[in-house]
Scaffold this active site. Structure first.
Site, PDB file in Angstrom:
ATOM      1  CD1 TRP A   1      73.616 -28.827  -6.424  1.00  0.00           C
ATOM      2  CD2 TRP A   1      71.515 -28.220  -6.016  1.00  0.00           C
ATOM      3  NE1 TRP A   1      73.653 -27.689  -5.650  1.00  0.00           N
ATOM      4  CE2 TRP A   1      72.372 -27.304  -5.384  1.00  0.00           C
ATOM      5  CE3 TRP A   1      70.124 -28.040  -5.897  1.00  0.00           C
ATOM      6  CZ2 TRP A   1      71.896 -26.228  -4.642  1.00  0.00           C
ATOM      7  CZ3 TRP A   1      69.664 -26.969  -5.156  1.00  0.00           C
ATOM      8  CH2 TRP A   1      70.547 -26.079  -4.535  1.00  0.00           C
TER       9      TRP A   1
ATOM     10  CG  ASP B   1      78.724 -21.681  -5.095  1.00  0.00           C
ATOM     11  OD1 ASP B   1      77.512 -21.815  -4.886  1.00  0.00           O
ATOM     12  OD2 ASP B   1      79.565 -21.659  -4.181  1.00  0.00           O
TER      13      ASP B   1
ATOM     14  CD  GLN C   1      80.989 -26.023  -5.491  1.00  0.00           C
ATOM     15  OE1 GLN C   1      80.740 -26.289  -4.331  1.00  0.00           O
ATOM     16  NE2 GLN C   1      82.121 -26.396  -6.080  1.00  0.00           N
TER      17      GLN C   1
ATOM     18  CD1 TRP D   1      74.893 -27.693  -2.567  1.00  0.00           C
ATOM     19  CD2 TRP D   1      74.960 -28.837  -0.642  1.00  0.00           C
ATOM     20  NE1 TRP D   1      76.153 -27.545  -2.040  1.00  0.00           N
ATOM     21  CE2 TRP D   1      76.222 -28.238  -0.855  1.00  0.00           C
ATOM     22  CE3 TRP D   1      74.767 -29.608   0.508  1.00  0.00           C
ATOM     23  CZ2 TRP D   1      77.282 -28.385   0.032  1.00  0.00           C
ATOM     24  CZ3 TRP D   1      75.828 -29.755   1.400  1.00  0.00           C
ATOM     25  CH2 TRP D   1      77.070 -29.143   1.158  1.00  0.00           C
TER      26      TRP D   1
ATOM     27  CD1 TRP E   1      81.944 -28.329  -1.513  1.00  0.00           C
ATOM     28  CD2 TRP E   1      82.263 -27.199   0.388  1.00  0.00           C
ATOM     29  NE1 TRP E   1      81.161 -28.900  -0.553  1.00  0.00           N
ATOM     30  CE2 TRP E   1      81.319 -28.235   0.625  1.00  0.00           C
ATOM     31  CE3 TRP E   1      82.619 -26.358   1.449  1.00  0.00           C
ATOM     32  CZ2 TRP E   1      80.741 -28.439   1.872  1.00  0.00           C
ATOM     33  CZ3 TRP E   1      82.041 -26.564   2.694  1.00  0.00           C
ATOM     34  CH2 TRP E   1      81.104 -27.593   2.903  1.00  0.00           C
TER      35      TRP E   1
ATOM     36  NE  ARG F   1      81.490 -21.530   2.933  1.00  0.00           N
ATOM     37  CZ  ARG F   1      81.045 -21.440   4.199  1.00  0.00           C
ATOM     38  NH1 ARG F   1      81.761 -21.916   5.198  1.00  0.00           N
ATOM     39  NH2 ARG F   1      79.892 -20.862   4.447  1.00  0.00           N
ATOM     40  CG  ASP F   2      83.775 -20.167  -1.079  1.00  0.00           C
ATOM     41  OD1 ASP F   2      83.872 -21.387  -1.241  1.00  0.00           O
ATOM     42  OD2 ASP F   2      82.798 -19.622  -0.531  1.00  0.00           O
TER      43      ASP F   2
ATOM     44  CD  GLU G   1      78.510 -19.350   1.707  1.00  0.00           C
ATOM     45  OE1 GLU G   1      78.620 -20.502   2.134  1.00  0.00           O
ATOM     46  OE2 GLU G   1      77.523 -18.974   1.057  1.00  0.00           O
TER      47      GLU G   1
ATOM     48  CG  ASP H   1      76.412 -19.004   4.871  1.00  0.00           C
ATOM     49  OD1 ASP H   1      75.584 -19.428   4.056  1.00  0.00           O
ATOM     50  OD2 ASP H   1      76.955 -19.723   5.724  1.00  0.00           O
TER      51      ASP H   1
HETATM   52  N1  DQQ Z   1      78.865 -23.122  -1.968  1.00  0.00           N
HETATM   53  C1  DQQ Z   1      80.039 -23.932  -1.875  1.00  0.00           C
HETATM   54  C2  DQQ Z   1      80.900 -23.259  -0.856  1.00  0.00           C
HETATM   55  C3  DQQ Z   1      80.413 -21.858  -0.901  1.00  0.00           C
HETATM   56  C4  DQQ Z   1      78.947 -22.030  -1.047  1.00  0.00           C
HETATM   57  C5  DQQ Z   1      79.641 -25.335  -1.524  1.00  0.00           C
HETATM   58  C6  DQQ Z   1      78.250 -20.812  -1.562  1.00  0.00           C
HETATM   59  O1  DQQ Z   1      82.278 -23.374  -1.195  1.00  0.00           O
HETATM   60  O2  DQQ Z   1      80.779 -21.154   0.250  1.00  0.00           O
HETATM   61  O3  DQQ Z   1      78.800 -25.891  -2.506  1.00  0.00           O
HETATM   62  O4  DQQ Z   1      77.037 -21.142  -2.147  1.00  0.00           O
END
Ligand code: DQQ
Length: 660
Positions: A141, A144, A160, A168, A203, A267-268, A322, A355
């Site tokens: 898998w 991002d 990721q 996932w 992440w 996040r991110d 996100e 999201d």
């Molecule tokens: N994927 C990550 C997060 C993000 C999300 C986790 C977006 O950090 O917000 O795998 O696809």
């Protein structure tokens, strides 16, 4: 090889190539019913954080109270029912939901109604789906794109990755390097989940290159208590151009959710940009109730941060943001700009991955370092309610400034739209988009242009030209090719001028997703290409234009993809999607399409509107896949000039320490 006689006309029946492209006499597209609808944390910030948090919450309350554009304007998110019916008895096959329990997106394709038995996918069909020139890990898998950058003569790409399965979960950072963004060398995992502050996932994050040569990597960690925190990492050895080893800062986490922000809504982190006050700034996505927001922090050393009062931007009703991205675009030049660039002649693009609907929305506006806010040029086209990078499958994207070629490059995660059991069987899931350059569209002034990086042309071989093919209303033309599964295609279309004048004005609202797709005929469309079609055209993916004349007499052009007949399998998601595309007076309608097995990336009018599809044909695969030109308009002739190139596969090598 180039066509030796590009000037020949469509009407020369002696020409063997032309003979093979003579339109079938009236051969309408299948007119089936269109698918229905479419740890220990917190104490570190103390008084300052609490104070700024209170101010932030106050501001948010004010913003939420403001009347904003309604989210009902967004694309209908309902999954389409398959176009064909089935009498296979329904079984309960709902896949396990992945992600929300951990605080991130839904990751599995879920059948929305009438759960059906899975299609009996053969290994031959599944093997065909693997791409030839898109970036993919060897197995398992991927989601991002993370921390892209050019360093030490190499493009570095992190992503990721689940090293254990094709679904996932157990997310760590994969890493690969390339000299040209096309051929890749896989490297060992860059970062794994080995600390309390990222044990539930390493992440998404971004890279920042400092002028003294340091490389800063900020990423979100899901802690042992599934709290989202921001962490700092850096290369162990800056003299290693491959940056194989990474060190996590011992003082991690460097940021925890501020008061007023939920533990799972933080996040991110973005690439940092530098201010005249000598401080760096980063943005982080979040939400308060249903309002999507981006917080901004400043820092001098990437270890200590201050939350900047207020927010970068907030849009009511858009939910969790996100993978926020903020970058400058030049209004005059064609080159890209370093992330820290600001000043006259510059606008800023703000992007959020929503999201709630899994789409990447952007808007063009102005970023003020003084106020710390970004404001959209057009509030009706604000982030999350207006333009999208791509109207198909394209999410969690990220740009970086390529100082090697002075351009800004965009990567997007292209997930699967088949069932999870098929992904498990084939052993991999997801691809990355072909990296796209991003510039401001100086002609329209209202959108960006996305275009595959020039390096992709190095994979082109055996060119075929189809010059000025005239296609009458309701016709399909076979475009004879050796192979139609790995291609780069450019096509220009002209609508017969008489028909343009003749057609009446209409107040009918057209929409790619709800107006019946490619089988629904109008006076001036649809017309375009049928990709990955079998000989009987039971399977086909049309990419097309539809032109409508409004009550004001103005033409409005739509660019769409119709997946509803892309596969005879009934356990894959098949949507019809697209949007309007601006066409400037005097321009021909043009499209470019990259076909690479189960992915089709389409760009209209030089990249003003883009659509990415994942398709899973069962018959139109290998040598049985064909390319057709079609015109399903009721009253207009179309003239099309098409160029196709078969594409070589990109050389994507497994890691070997002896390779260099
Ligand atoms: N994927 C990550 C997060 C993000 C999300 C986790 C977006 O950090 O917000 O795998 O696809």
């Amino acid at each position: 090889m180039a066509d030796p006689n590009p000037a020949r006309t469509f009407n020369d029946p002696e020409d063997p190539i032309i003979a093979a492209t003579v339109p079938d006499h009236y051969s309408p597209l299948l007119d089936v019913d269109p698918p229905a609808g479419e740890n220990s944390r917190r104490p570190l910030k103390g008084f300052l954080v609490i104070l700024s948090g209170l101010l932030l919450v106050g501001l948010l309350m004010a913003l939420i109270g403001k009347s904003g554009p309604s989210v009902s304007q967004k694309t209908d998110l309902t999954l389409n029912a398959p176009a064909e019916s089935t009498n296979i008895s329904a079984q309960f096959l709902e896949p396990v939901s992945r992600g929300p329990s951990a605080g991130v997106s839904e990751k599995s394709f879920r059948l929305h109604s009438g759960v059906r038995a899975p299609f009996p996918w053969s290994n031959t069909m599944l093997s065909w789906q693997r791409t030839g020139y898109h970036f993919q890990p060897e197995k398992n898998w991927m989601n991002d794109p993370n921390g892209p950058m050019f360093y030490g003569g190499w493009y570095h790409f992190f992503y990721q990755y689940n090293p254990d399965a094709a679904v996932w979960g157990n997310i760590v950072w994969g890493h690969a390097v390339s000299k040209d963004l096309i051929e890749w060398l896989h490297l060992p995992l860059a970062m794994v989940a080995d600390h309390w502050y990222d044990t539930n996932g390493v992440w998404t994050g971004s890279a920042t290159l400092l002028s003294d040569g340091q490389v800063i990597m900020l990423y979100t960690g899901a802690t042992n208590e599934s709290v989202q925190v921001q962490n700092l990492a850096y290369p162990a050895d800056l003299s290693d151009p491959l940056l194989v080893d990474w060190v996590k800062y011992p003082g991690n986490p460097v940021l925890v959710p501020p008061p007023g922000i939920d533990d799972r809504d933080f996040r991110d982190p973005t690439t940092a940009w530098y201010g005249p006050d000598g401080k760096w700034r980063i943005a982080i996505g979040s939400k308060v109730n249903k309002t999507g927001i981006s917080l901004v922090y400043d820092t001098e050393d990437f270890k200590k941060y201050e939350l900047i009062e207020g927010v970068l931007h907030a849009v009511p009703g858009t939910g969790m943001w996100e993978c926020v991205d903020l970058f400058p675009v030049s209004l005059k030049e064609d080159n890209g700009l370093d992330t820290s660039f600001n000043g006259p002649g510059v606008k800023h693009v703000l992007k959020a991955s929503l999201d709630d609907d899994k789409n990447d929305y952007y808007a063009i506006g102005t970023y003020s370092l003084e106020s710390g806010n970004w404001t959209p040029d057009n509030p009706n086209l604000d982030v999350g309610i207006g333009l999208r990078y791509d109207y198909g499958k394209f999410y969690a994207s990220k740009t970086f400034y390529d100082q090697n070629k002075q351009r800004r490059i965009l990567w997007g995660w292209i997930g699967e739209t088949d069932g999870e059991s098929a992904d498990i069987k084939k052993g991999w899931a997801s691809v990355q988009s072909i990296p796209r350059t991003v510039v401001f569209d100086k002609k329209t002034g209202t959108n960006i242009l996305q275009w595959p990086v020039e390096e992709i042309k190095s994979l082109r071989k055996s060119c075929k030209k189809f010059d000025k093919l005239e296609v009458g209303p309701g016709s399909v033309v076979t475009l004879e090719l050796e192979k139609a599964t790995q291609m780069d295609i450019t096509a220009e279309f002209e609508i017969d001028k008489e028909a343009l004048k003749r057609i009446g004005e209409s107040d009918m609202e057209y929409s790619c997703s709800t107006s019946g797709g490619s089988a629904q005929r109008g006076e001036l469309g649809p017309f375009g290409l049928l990709l990955l079609a079998d000989e009987g055209r039971c399977e086909q993916t049309p990419v097309y234009f539809y032109v409508a004349k409004g009550t004001d007499g103005q033409l409005k052009t739509f660019f769409c993809t119709d997946e509803s007949r892309s596969s005879l399998a009934n356990d894959v998601d098949k949507r019809i999607f697209g949007s309007t595309v601006p066409v400037i007076k005097g321009e021909k309608l043009s499209m470019r399409i990259l076909v690479d097995h189960s992915i089709i990336e389409s760009f209209a009018q030089g990249g003003r509107t883009c659509i990415t599809s994942r398709v899973y044909p069962t018959k139109a695969i290998y040598g049985a896949a064909h390319l057709y030109l079609f015109n399903n308009a009721t009253s207009a002739n179309i003239t099309a000039s098409i160029q196709t190139w078969a594409m070589k596969s990109a050389y994507i090598r497994p890691y070997s320490s002896h390779a260099f």
